[in-house]
Design a protein around this motif. Structure first.
Motif, mmCIF file in Angstrom:
data_model
loop_
_atom_site.group_PDB
_atom_site.id
_atom_site.type_symbol
_atom_site.label_atom_id
_atom_site.label_comp_id
_atom_site.label_asym_id
_atom_site.label_seq_id
_atom_site.Cartn_x
_atom_site.Cartn_y
_atom_site.Cartn_z
ATOM 1 N N LEU A 86 -5.927 3.404 1.701
ATOM 2 C CA LEU A 86 -4.982 4.513 1.693
ATOM 3 C C LEU A 86 -5.207 5.484 2.848
ATOM 4 O O LEU A 86 -4.472 6.457 2.984
ATOM 5 C CB LEU A 86 -5.095 5.278 0.365
ATOM 6 C CG LEU A 86 -4.704 4.502 -0.897
ATOM 7 C CD1 LEU A 86 -5.007 5.329 -2.141
ATOM 8 C CD2 LEU A 86 -3.231 4.103 -0.866
ATOM 9 N N SER A 87 -6.203 5.231 3.662
ATOM 10 C CA SER A 87 -6.524 6.139 4.760
ATOM 11 C C SER A 87 -5.610 5.892 5.955
ATOM 12 O O SER A 87 -5.041 4.805 6.112
ATOM 13 C CB SER A 87 -7.978 5.949 5.185
ATOM 14 O OG SER A 87 -8.137 4.702 5.839
ATOM 15 N N ARG A 113 0.896 4.261 -2.593
ATOM 16 C CA ARG A 113 0.664 5.621 -2.116
ATOM 17 C C ARG A 113 1.738 6.574 -2.659
ATOM 18 O O ARG A 113 1.449 7.730 -2.998
ATOM 19 C CB ARG A 113 0.674 5.637 -0.585
ATOM 20 C CG ARG A 113 0.309 6.998 0.025
ATOM 21 C CD ARG A 113 0.755 7.047 1.488
ATOM 22 N NE ARG A 113 0.213 5.949 2.260
ATOM 23 C CZ ARG A 113 -0.986 5.962 2.823
ATOM 24 N NH1 ARG A 113 -1.755 7.007 2.710
ATOM 25 N NH2 ARG A 113 -1.407 4.922 3.525
ATOM 26 N N GLN A 114 2.972 6.085 -2.729
ATOM 27 C CA GLN A 114 4.095 6.912 -3.177
ATOM 28 C C GLN A 114 4.242 6.942 -4.703
ATOM 29 O O GLN A 114 5.145 7.600 -5.222
ATOM 30 C CB GLN A 114 5.389 6.388 -2.548
ATOM 31 C CG GLN A 114 5.415 6.473 -1.038
ATOM 32 C CD GLN A 114 6.508 5.624 -0.418
ATOM 33 O OE1 GLN A 114 7.456 5.224 -1.088
ATOM 34 N NE2 GLN A 114 6.382 5.351 0.876
ATOM 35 N N SER A 149 -10.577 2.526 -1.425
ATOM 36 C CA SER A 149 -9.824 3.733 -1.069
ATOM 37 C C SER A 149 -9.477 3.781 0.414
ATOM 38 O O SER A 149 -8.519 4.449 0.812
ATOM 39 C CB SER A 149 -10.617 4.982 -1.449
ATOM 40 O OG SER A 149 -11.827 5.065 -0.714
ATOM 41 N N SER A 190 -7.599 9.358 -6.878
ATOM 42 C CA SER A 190 -8.168 8.868 -5.615
ATOM 43 C C SER A 190 -9.667 9.142 -5.529
ATOM 44 O O SER A 190 -10.390 8.430 -4.847
ATOM 45 C CB SER A 190 -7.446 9.528 -4.435
ATOM 46 O OG SER A 190 -7.570 10.942 -4.515
ATOM 47 N N ILE A 193 0.832 -1.205 0.000
ATOM 48 C CA ILE A 193 0.000 0.000 0.000
ATOM 49 C C ILE A 193 0.867 1.255 0.000
ATOM 50 O O ILE A 193 0.580 2.238 -0.700
ATOM 51 C CB ILE A 193 -0.948 -0.009 1.219
ATOM 52 C CG1 ILE A 193 -1.991 -1.116 1.068
ATOM 53 C CG2 ILE A 193 -1.634 1.347 1.386
ATOM 54 C CD1 ILE A 193 -2.818 -1.350 2.316
ATOM 55 N N GLU A 194 1.966 1.218 0.768
ATOM 56 C CA GLU A 194 2.847 2.384 0.827
ATOM 57 C C GLU A 194 3.531 2.611 -0.516
ATOM 58 O O GLU A 194 3.721 3.758 -0.930
ATOM 59 C CB GLU A 194 3.881 2.218 1.939
ATOM 60 C CG GLU A 194 3.298 2.046 3.336
ATOM 61 C CD GLU A 194 2.388 3.196 3.758
ATOM 62 O OE1 GLU A 194 2.573 4.321 3.248
ATOM 63 O OE2 GLU A 194 1.486 2.964 4.583
#
Length: 253
Positions: free
Chosen positions: A179-180, A127-128, A176, A168, A123-124
């Motif tokens: 990503l929270s 996210r990046q 979604s 997003s 996930i990270e």
């Protein structure tokens, strides 16, 4: 007639139900005063809260002032908090390294926890915006584990679905939410519980368990009686029934 029989059945059912009892506030408070709770028990509840929530300095100070021995080593509290902070900022590699330093058996004996940490790492990457690394990591690390478990595979597919959306704002809520910040907190909570379990310490604060028991007990009693309920913000409230109505009314004392 059928309707007549139904009326008789309802009437008989109502007769079988015991009458409601009303417990006055003064009587209720008197009963509460009669319950004896030792100071030692209260101190242990406080220590349990400080340890599980990770308040190391407060736990050390409280241990000395109240003469309550800690259930775990104070240094382990700090180690848990460092790991939790790493997870909350998305540094999964540091969290895993520190977990292995603390106790490598935690991840070795808990495949679900290890998968969720690897999922969080994926996930990270997403996210990046490190898409190629995310794809390679998913293929090398997560796909083999997904083949071993339908549950893991479903979680992997949900995570990879993040790559199917351009922005997003177009991502469905069920996806979604990965990503929270709540997702990081969820993973950190799972890790914290696993570490506590490895230390033979409870995973949930006992005060929370007592509050759950309180709510359950109030719900059971409310079926048969009107009584002062505990309002966690404002104290006792009285739950009664307005005469001539079936609705409950709550009057603040």
């Amino acid at each position: 007639s059928v309707q007549h029989v139904s009326y008789i059945t309802v009437a008989q059912t109502l007769k079988l139900q015991p009458p409601r009892t009303t417990i006055r506030k003064e009587e209720w408070e008197q009963r509460l005063r009669e319950v004896q709770v030792s100071k030692d028990d209260l101190n242990r509840l406080i220590m349990d809260y400080l340890v599980i929530e990770g308040y190391k300095s407060a736990a050390e100070e409280f241990s000395g002032e109240a003469n309550v021995p800690p259930p775990v080593d104070f240094e382990s509290i700090e180690s848990r908090m460092v790991i939790r902070e790493a997870l909350q900022r998305g540094d999964i590699e540091e969290a895993i390294a520190r977990m292995n330093d603390l106790n490598p058996e935690i991840l070795d004996t808990n495949p679900a926890l290890y998968f969720h940490l690897q999922q969080q790492k994926l996930i990270e990457f997403i996210r990046q915006g490190r898409i190629m690394e995310a794809l390679q990591f998913a293929q090398d690390e997560l796909a083999p584990r997904g083949e071993e478990s339908p549950e893991f595979l479903a979680e992997l597919e949900r995570t990879m679905a993040l790559l199917a959306f351009d922005s997003s704002s177009s991502v469905p809520p069920a996806i979604s939410e990965l990503l929270s910040p709540a997702q990081r907190l969820k993973t950190a909570g799972e890790v914290n519980a696993a570490i506590l379990e490895s230390l033979s310490q409870g995973k949930e604060v006992k005060l929370v368990q007592l509050l759950k028991l309180l709510c359950w007990g109030e719900g059971m009693l409310a079926e048969r009686a009107d009584f002062p309920k505990v309002d966690l913000e404002e104290g006792l409230t009285w739950t009664g029934r307005k005469e001539g109505t079936a609705d409950d009314s709550r009057m603040r004392e």
